[in-house]
Design an enzyme around this catalytic site. Structure first.
Site, short mmCIF file in Angstrom:
data_model
loop_
_atom_site.label_atom_id
_atom_site.label_comp_id
_atom_site.label_asym_id
_atom_site.label_seq_id
_atom_site.Cartn_x
_atom_site.Cartn_y
_atom_site.Cartn_z
CG ASP A 75 -20.15 -10.68 40.47
OD1 ASP A 75 -19.36 -9.82 40.89
OD2 ASP A 75 -20.51 -10.76 39.27
CD GLU A 137 -16.09 -7.56 37.06
OE1 GLU A 137 -15.28 -7.11 36.25
OE2 GLU A 137 -16.32 -8.79 37.20
#
Length: 389
Positions: A75, A137
């Site tokens: 991400d 994350e």
């Protein structure tokens, strides 16, 4: 057989997937799954509860305990409100740099790993290489915990982990942890001319934030001058706050978010426990004395443990040998490294690119950093391979 990519070509491909944390990352994950399958490598997906996101892990090499996990998150942070000169999800090159969202943080490491899959397959590995790609994350490392647990439950168990956050290929052996809280306060609204009959949620929030700031000041005053972190103490910071209806009404509602950036040896629960105790003993009783409708709720939104420096850590010794970096490097931001270490795996952070470019408009990675990372992985594979006699 899958197409063979250079690290730069693979990075361009990964950048093209818009994996901002609020969106699904499945297009990227399915691309990686298919790419690995094209090289004869099976992979395991670990979906989130919604089924709209997933982590992926794969093993290349012998089915034996030991080996190395190469870890990256898929991400990226949002681009809204930033002044990008071009489409952030279409990579472009200029002056020896490759631009695009995630180029530094941290698709550069993931791209180099994936581009090296053919070389990993050719190596006569004594122990396996594990590829681990996570989701979310950037919003709390929510994917890493289930990913690590799945790797360990499926087996075989790896020896060590390299988390490829951007460190300019320097060896980072410690980082702070983070706990994220949301405090929600319900007061009792009255006309402000009758303040004594009301309870201002904003005033209560001010007392709590003052307490948090005071703890930071205490930590600063008592900081160990030998501590390698900057700042060398735990900080308690409230970054957002909303509340109130009008200037002449005692606020019925107030809400604020706090992050606690912990020294890695400290326990988040002890700080949260002290905070709750202050609420229960010093703030809430006066509110309830006026109205039993008042309340203060503290939600724990995320927790990422710090990465502690290891004594004779296997990961550190290996990566120092490969990079030649023997300096003491620690960082104050959190990574998934603390989660891997919390599960008993020796861990370091080392990857291409600079953290200075992370989260910025026109994010970039120096192409020479990809070259350095590729050489690092070549050296890693050589060390993990059985030399035929």
């Amino acid at each position: 057989m899958s197409k063979q990519y250079t690290p730069r070509e693979m990075l361009e491909k990964l950048i093209s997937f818009n994996t901002v944390s609020e969106r699904s990352n499945l297009d990227l994950i399915h691309f990686v799954e298919d790419y690995l399958a094209g090289w004869g490598v099976g992979s395991i997906l670990v979906p989130d509860e919604t089924g709209k996101k997933a982590s992926l892990h794969a093993r290349i090499g012998p089915e034996t305990d030991g080996g190395t996990v190469l870890s990256a998150h898929t991400d990226v942070v949002p681009v809204e409100g930033q002044n990008w000169s071009r489409d952030p999800f279409t990579a472009w090159e200029a002056d020896g740099r490759l631009y695009g969202r995630g180029s530094a943080d941290m698709k550069g490491f993931a791209a180099t790993i994936l581009a090296k899959v053919p070389d990993i397959l050719k190596a006569n590995l004594r122990k396996p290489v594990h590829i681990a790609l996570s989701y979310d994350e950037e919003v709390g490392c929510f994917g890493a915990g289930p990913l690590v647990q799945d790797i360990l439950s499926k087996g075989p168990r790896p020896d060590l982990v390299i988390v490829g956050e951007p460190t300019n290929m320097k060896v980072v052996t410690g980082h702070k942890g983070i706990a994220v809280l949301k405090t929600t306060i319900r007061g009792h609204p009255v006309h402000s001319s009758q303040l004594h009959r009301g309870v201002s949620a904003i005033s209560a929030a001010a007392k709590l934030i003052t307490w948090l700031d005071g703890k930071t000041a205490e930590n600063r005053a008592g900081a160990d001058p030998e501590c390698p972190f900057e700042p060398p103490y735990t900080t308690l910071h409230s970054g957002t706050i909303t509340g109130g209806q009008a200037h002449n009404i005692t606020a019925q509602h107030c809400e604020f978010a706090t992050d606690i950036r912990l020294l890695p040896e400290e326990d988040a629960e002890s700080w949260i426990r002290d905070y709750r105790t202050f609420i229960e003993t010093d703030v809430l009783p006066d509110m309830l004395a006026i109205s039993q409708d008042c309340r203060i709720d503290v939600a724990e939104l995320a927790y990422v443990p710090g990465l502690q420096e290891e004594t004779d850590g296997e990961a550190e010794m290996l990566v120092r040998r490969l990079t030649g970096d023997n300096a003491r490097n620690v960082v104050v931001y959190a990574t998934e490294g603390g989660i891997f270490q919390h599960h008993g795996l020796s861990t370091v952070v080392c990857g291409p690119g600079s953290i200075d470019q992370a989260h910025q408009a026109d994010e970039f990675i120096e192409l020479v950093e990809l070259d350095k990372c590729a050489s690092f992985l070549d050296d890693l594979l050589e060390g993990m391979s059985q030399i035929d006699s």
